[in-house]
Design a protein around this motif. Sequence first.
Motif, PDB file in Angstrom:
ATOM      1  N   ASP A 142       0.832  -1.198   0.000  1.00 12.65           N
ATOM      2  CA  ASP A 142       0.000   0.000   0.000  1.00 12.65           C
ATOM      3  C   ASP A 142       0.868   1.250   0.000  1.00 12.65           C
ATOM      4  N   THR A 143       0.259   2.362  -0.388  1.00 13.17           N
ATOM      5  CA  THR A 143       0.960   3.642  -0.467  1.00 13.17           C
ATOM      6  C   THR A 143       0.702   4.508   0.762  1.00 13.17           C
ATOM      7  N   GLY A 144       0.381   3.867   1.865  1.00 13.81           N
ATOM      8  CA  GLY A 144       0.122   4.589   3.104  1.00 13.81           C
ATOM      9  C   GLY A 144       1.394   5.124   3.742  1.00 13.81           C
ATOM     10  N   PRO A 145       1.294   5.641   4.960  1.00 12.43           N
ATOM     11  CA  PRO A 145       2.437   6.272   5.627  1.00 12.43           C
ATOM     12  C   PRO A 145       3.485   5.294   6.160  1.00 12.43           C
ATOM     13  N   GLY A 146       3.208   3.999   6.114  1.00 11.71           N
ATOM     14  CA  GLY A 146       4.168   3.010   6.589  1.00 11.71           C
ATOM     15  C   GLY A 146       3.898   2.562   8.020  1.00 11.71           C
ATOM     16  N   ALA A 190       8.621  -1.751   5.537  1.00 10.13           N
ATOM     17  CA  ALA A 190       7.740  -0.915   6.357  1.00 10.13           C
ATOM     18  C   ALA A 190       7.291   0.341   5.627  1.00 10.13           C
ATOM     19  N   HIS A 191       8.055   0.782   4.613  1.00  6.81           N
ATOM     20  CA  HIS A 191       7.666   1.975   3.844  1.00  6.81           C
ATOM     21  C   HIS A 191       8.322   1.925   2.473  1.00  6.81           C
ATOM     22  N   PRO A 192       7.545   1.655   1.405  1.00  2.50           N
ATOM     23  CA  PRO A 192       6.110   1.375   1.446  1.00  2.50           C
ATOM     24  C   PRO A 192       5.826   0.064   2.171  1.00  2.50           C
ATOM     25  N   THR A 193       4.643  -0.036   2.722  1.00  5.50           N
ATOM     26  CA  THR A 193       4.285  -1.211   3.507  1.00  5.50           C
ATOM     27  C   THR A 193       3.998  -2.386   2.586  1.00  5.50           C
ATOM     28  N   LEU A 194       4.705  -3.485   2.818  1.00  7.59           N
ATOM     29  CA  LEU A 194       4.489  -4.703   2.046  1.00  7.59           C
ATOM     30  C   LEU A 194       4.395  -5.879   3.011  1.00  7.59           C
ATOM     31  N   PHE A 195       3.199  -6.475   3.083  1.00  6.08           N
ATOM     32  CA  PHE A 195       2.999  -7.693   3.842  1.00  6.08           C
ATOM     33  C   PHE A 195       2.987  -8.875   2.879  1.00  6.08           C
ATOM     34  N   ARG A 196       3.578  -9.972   3.310  1.00  7.32           N
ATOM     35  CA  ARG A 196       3.670 -11.161   2.453  1.00  7.32           C
ATOM     36  C   ARG A 196       3.067 -12.371   3.153  1.00  7.32           C
TER      37      ARG A 196
END
Length: 211
Positions: A142-146, A190-196
């Motif tokens: 996502d392109t959120g704040p991290g 953590a920024h950009p946030t990437l969960f796997r």
Amino acid sequence: QPLTAILSQAQAGRHLSRRGDVEALEPALHSIADQAKRASAILERLRNWTVPAQDSDRMGEVGTALENVQLLLAQEATRRGVALRFAAVHPPVPVRGDQIELEQIIFNLVRNAIEAASGQAQGEVTVTVDPSQDQVLVDVTDTGPGVAAELRDRLFEPFVTGKPGGTGLGLALCHRLAERMGGEVLLVTAHPTLFRLRLPVRGLPVQGALS
């Protein structure tokens, strides 16, 4: 939090009933019912998190899970001004485990990502699939704040959250369900946030192209 809200609304409702203010009493009763449902959902999450893993011959399918999650969250993403991009998966990618639990993991990760990207200029959530002979990786970016530095090492612990009003059970449940399937959920960046989400698969490798 739901129990505190129930107590507060019940006390307010008692005061309103003494005054005979029936019109104002109805919203308080609705709030009590809503918070009771939320408390029930939290307890159900706790039950799912603590129940021991069981051997199962049930099979889930990654492509179907992505399609269902996209259908469930498309309206919320639009309402929040977030663009959703999902991988198209062909042919099917089977994994051992319950289909509903597989969808619950992906749903939680994508919904968290939508919430994080909400309010950002050109907010976007991307879900990609990287399969091989023996495992499949589902990445949610996502392109959120991290993710705040102080939370990164404890994200998958119950009751740890950076969201106002959050329960801190969503990621803990994702992690627990993934473990049942022989896989894992991890924070890659953590920024950009990437969960796997990493899961062992059974079947032929596939290619996932964004649509």
